[in-house]
Write an enzyme that holds these catalytic residues in place. Structure first.
Site: not given
Ligand code: BV8
Length: 252
Positions: A74, A105-106, A108, A123, A131, A191-192, A217
């Site tokens: 990436r 949230q990106n 990059d 994020h 480390c 875009g999220t 979006n």
């Molecule tokens: C937390 C960094 C407290 C890494 C990312 C069970 C256990 C533990 C936690 C959870 C659990 N269940 C739920 C949770 C909470 C969990 C969560 O939300 N899970 C989801 C899947 C349900 N969250 C967490 O764990 C967070 N921490 O809650 O801590 C905690 C702690 C312990 C226990 C409980 C709670 C941490 C979340 C952060 C994760 N890290 N990124 C990496 O990048 O590798 S998340 C990563 O995915 C991104 O950062 C971003 O947030 C997410 C992707 O989402 P989007 O950015 O929206 O991208 P996506 O592809 O989904 O959508 C793109 C959109 O753009 C689309 O709608 C598309 O139509 C549109 N689009 C496309 N092209 C265009 C466009 N729009 C406009 N123009 C265009 N050209």
């Protein structure tokens, strides 16, 4: 009909008169720079990898080399990408608005490369590593035959400086983002897919605090609340037109 013709005049007016604007961005903003999003079936990272297999502390403990190499891949994509007009329009909006907060949230770093100076990275950022034992952050690290490389200070494996699923967000970043969302008068969600918490709650918090919310979006539903706008558009196409319509006399 041009994009400018299709802009809701009330949104243009709201952008022009807003005293405090917040923009929350997701992977869709970087899509037009060639960075795959998480959910687009054709190119999405999720399509290739199961997030639970890679973006979690358990995955790193289980297979540090696989996780390290996924981020290296990436990072390579990001290194050959350029900020697109959507990133540049948000950097311009920061210069034109009385108060502007960019929350991303990106991971990059493309907003910073576009000229945005005040970016809340909820994020983290894959251009940095830290480390896995001490948390010390590094922006350079040695190439090693068997990655991940060791921390130069303590020898523990280095890891990407990002927030994995199940990890807490940086408290200071989350606090600043929450405060900005509850005090702004216009909140742009761009875009999220709004599926990952706690970032996904920010637009709701802003709306509940009285802000107007605009969602830009490619997979939006129709507006449900009166102070909401849903624009089905590419951010790289719509944002430059929206900012120019709101600030027609501003220098570029
Ligand atoms: C937390 C960094 C407290 C890494 C990312 C069970 C256990 C533990 C936690 C959870 C659990 N269940 C739920 C949770 C909470 C969990 C969560 O939300 N899970 C989801 C899947 C349900 N969250 C967490 O764990 C967070 N921490 O809650 O801590 C905690 C702690 C312990 C226990 C409980 C709670 C941490 C979340 C952060 C994760 N890290 N990124 C990496 O990048 O590798 S998340 C990563 O995915 C991104 O950062 C971003 O947030 C997410 C992707 O989402 P989007 O950015 O929206 O991208 P996506 O592809 O989904 O959508 C793109 C959109 O753009 C689309 O709608 C598309 O139509 C549109 N689009 C496309 N092209 C265009 C466009 N729009 C406009 N123009 C265009 N050209």
């Amino acid at each position: 009909m041009t994009i400018a013709d299709a802009l809701p005049p009330e949104l243009v007016a709201a952008l022009r008169r807003a005293r405090s604007i917040v923009a929350l961005t997701g992977a869709g903003v970087s899509a037009e720079s060639g960075i795959p999003t998480f959910r687009d079936a054709q190119t999405g990272l999720w399509a290739r990898y199961n997030p639970e297999d890679l973006a979690t502390p358990e995955a790193f403990r289980r297979n540090p080399r696989l996780v390290w190499e996924w981020y290296a891949w990436r990072r390579q994509l990001v290194s050959v990408a350029a900020p697109n007009p959507g990133h540049l329009a948000l950097a311009r909006l920061e210069r034109l608005a009385p108060r502007f907060t960019l929350i991303t949230q990106n991971v990059d770093g493309l907003h910073q490369r576009a000229g945005s100076t005040s970016v809340i990275e909820l994020h983290g950022n894959l251009l940095r590593v830290r480390c896995s034992a001490e948390g010390t952050v590094y922006t350079t690290w040695p190439d090693v035959a068997d990655p991940p490389p060791p921390c130069p200070a303590c020898g523990a494996p280095l890891r990407p400086d990002v927030v994995w699923f199940g990890e807490m967000l940086p408290p200071e970043a989350l606090e600043r983002a929450w405060r900005a969302a509850t005090t702004c008068d216009l909140f742009l969600s761009i875009g999220t897919s709004g599926l990952v918490e706690p970032a996904a709650s920010l637009p709701r918090v802003a709306y509940a605090s009285g802000a107007t919310v605009a969602v830009i979006n490619l997979d939006v539903t129709n507006a449900v609340e009166e102070r909401c706008f849903y624009l089905h558009a590419r951010s790289g196409e719509l944002l430059p037109v929206l900012v120019s319509a709101a600030f027609p006399d501003a220098a570029t």
